[in-house]
Design a protein around this motif. Sequence first.
Motif, mmCIF file in Angstrom:
data_model
loop_
_atom_site.group_PDB
_atom_site.id
_atom_site.type_symbol
_atom_site.label_atom_id
_atom_site.label_comp_id
_atom_site.label_asym_id
_atom_site.label_seq_id
_atom_site.Cartn_x
_atom_site.Cartn_y
_atom_site.Cartn_z
ATOM 1 N N THR A 9 0.829 -1.192 0.000
ATOM 2 C CA THR A 9 0.000 0.000 0.000
ATOM 3 C C THR A 9 0.871 1.252 0.000
ATOM 4 N N ARG A 10 1.934 1.223 0.776
ATOM 5 C CA ARG A 10 2.853 2.362 0.826
ATOM 6 C C ARG A 10 3.529 2.565 -0.525
ATOM 7 N N SER A 13 1.091 4.000 -2.904
ATOM 8 C CA SER A 13 0.883 5.397 -2.557
ATOM 9 C C SER A 13 2.030 6.267 -3.068
ATOM 10 N N ARG A 14 3.248 5.776 -2.895
ATOM 11 C CA ARG A 14 4.424 6.531 -3.367
ATOM 12 C C ARG A 14 4.433 6.644 -4.884
ATOM 13 N N ARG A 17 1.786 9.109 -5.953
ATOM 14 C CA ARG A 17 2.217 10.474 -5.670
ATOM 15 C C ARG A 17 3.294 10.922 -6.656
#
Length: 66
Positions: A9-10, A13-14, A17
């Motif tokens: 998930t991280r 997300s990165r 972004r």
Amino acid sequence: MADENDKSTRQDSRQARSSRDDRLKSALRENLKRRKLQARERAASADPSQNEHDSLNEGTAGKTDG
């Protein structure tokens, strides 16, 4: 398992972004180019010190209102 989901998930997300930041940078760059071009065109067409013969307008040079 929860740790693996958090990591993925991280990463997602990165990546999202980063992708968004790249799109914004590109859009800002294009906008700046367009605005510079518009400013140059306005400056070229609204130059009151030059007449059609590319010389100073002698009729108004040095005169003041009054």
